[in-house]
Design an enzyme around this catalytic site. Structure first.
Site, PDB file in Angstrom:
ATOM      1  N   SER A   1       0.811  -1.215   0.000  1.00 27.76           N
ATOM      2  CA  SER A   1       0.000   0.000   0.000  1.00 27.76           C
ATOM      3  C   SER A   1       0.849   1.271   0.000  1.00 27.76           C
ATOM      4  O   SER A   1       0.333   2.350  -0.259  1.00 27.76           O
ATOM      5  CB  SER A   1      -0.957   0.026   1.199  1.00 27.76           C
ATOM      6  OG  SER A   1      -0.281   0.381   2.380  1.00 27.76           O
TER       7      SER A   1
ATOM      8  N   LYS B   1       1.646   4.221   7.342  1.00 30.83           N
ATOM      9  CA  LYS B   1       0.862   5.063   6.442  1.00 30.83           C
ATOM     10  C   LYS B   1       1.334   6.512   6.530  1.00 30.83           C
ATOM     11  O   LYS B   1       2.040   6.904   7.466  1.00 30.83           O
ATOM     12  CB  LYS B   1      -0.628   5.026   6.827  1.00 30.83           C
ATOM     13  CG  LYS B   1      -1.307   3.701   6.559  1.00 30.83           C
ATOM     14  CD  LYS B   1      -1.473   3.439   5.083  1.00 30.83           C
ATOM     15  CE  LYS B   1      -2.198   2.129   4.830  1.00 30.83           C
ATOM     16  NZ  LYS B   1      -1.388   0.971   5.230  1.00 30.83           N
TER      17      LYS B   1
END
Length: 238
Positions: free
Chosen positions: A159, A197
């Site tokens: 991701s 993230k």
């Protein structure tokens, strides 16, 4: 001589490389230059490459490197480098053979390097269970870590691939409980799940943003997310 748009794009790419260590996506370039389509970005990129200011690297996604800068941007870049980029991430990447495991208490005899504990795996995708156990250690140069307490994590998932972070990479984390918008962080979600993230704050909400369009941005209340550290380096093994 560069056009204004070419100069603006080169400046934007250079700033993002200094801040994040990877170039921006074409969507980010389009938004920054207020263009309607990515085809305009492709033309600007091609023009900059033909004039020798950038180089596109083959067989690597979104890989652009700065070859040279116009004198005005060179001075500007040097000035930014001297003061640093607030809250920015400048990854220092080591590429080489897979590191040899050593006891967690070991310290390299080479004064130019130190061993960091690898605290298991961190999800760059759907959050996985919080990580707390040392699996092995990895040796990193002292200039990568600087001051403060650091640890390392093995990345699981894709991701964050557009930020240059691949499945299997080892990320070097500076331990901290605070982050600025735009930082890539280890975030603990609801005291149960850890994920890697990009951190963004908006009022009382926190967004944990992926660097892969296949993954959605996740929104949380600020009391649901605890920052565990900030990304400062990356080790890639083959």
């Amino acid at each position: 001589m560069l056009t204004r748009k070419q100069l603006d794009l080169l400046d934007f790419i250079n700033k993002r490389l200094q801040r994040d260590g990877v170039p921006p996506s074409f969507d980010e370039m389009k938004e920054a230059l207020d263009l309607r389509s990515k085809s305009g970005i492709h033309r600007l990129i091609t023009a900059l490459e033909e004039r020798g200011f950038i180089r596109r690297l083959a067989h690597r996604a979104r890989a652009i490197e700065i070859v040279k800068l116009p004198e005005a941007l060179e001075r500007k870049s040097a000035a930014l480098s001297s003061v640093g980029s607030p809250g920015g991430f400048r990854p220092r990447v080591i590429e080489g053979d897979r590191p040899t495991s050593r006891p967690a208490s070991a310290m390299s005899v080479d004064s130019g390097a130190m061993d960091l504990p690898v605290m298991g795996r961190i999800a760059a995708g759907v959050p996985i269970e919080a990580i707390s156990e040392v699996s092995h250690t990895v040796s990193v140069p002292n200039q990568m870590v600087g001051k403060g307490h650091h640890y390392a994590l093995e990345v699981k998932g894709d991701s964050m691939i557009e930020a240059g972070i691949n499945d299997g990479d080892i990320v070097v984390i500076r331990e901290t409980s605070t982050a600025e918008t735009g930082d890539i962080v280890v975030a603990l979600v609801e005291d149960q799940e850890a994920t890697l993230k990009r951190f963004r704050r908006s009022g009382s909400s926190i967004a944990l943003e992926a660097a892969n369009p296949a993954y959605e941005t996740r929104l949380y209340r600020d009391d649901q997310v605890k920052v565990q550290g900030r990304l400062v380096g990356l080790i890639r093994t083959y």
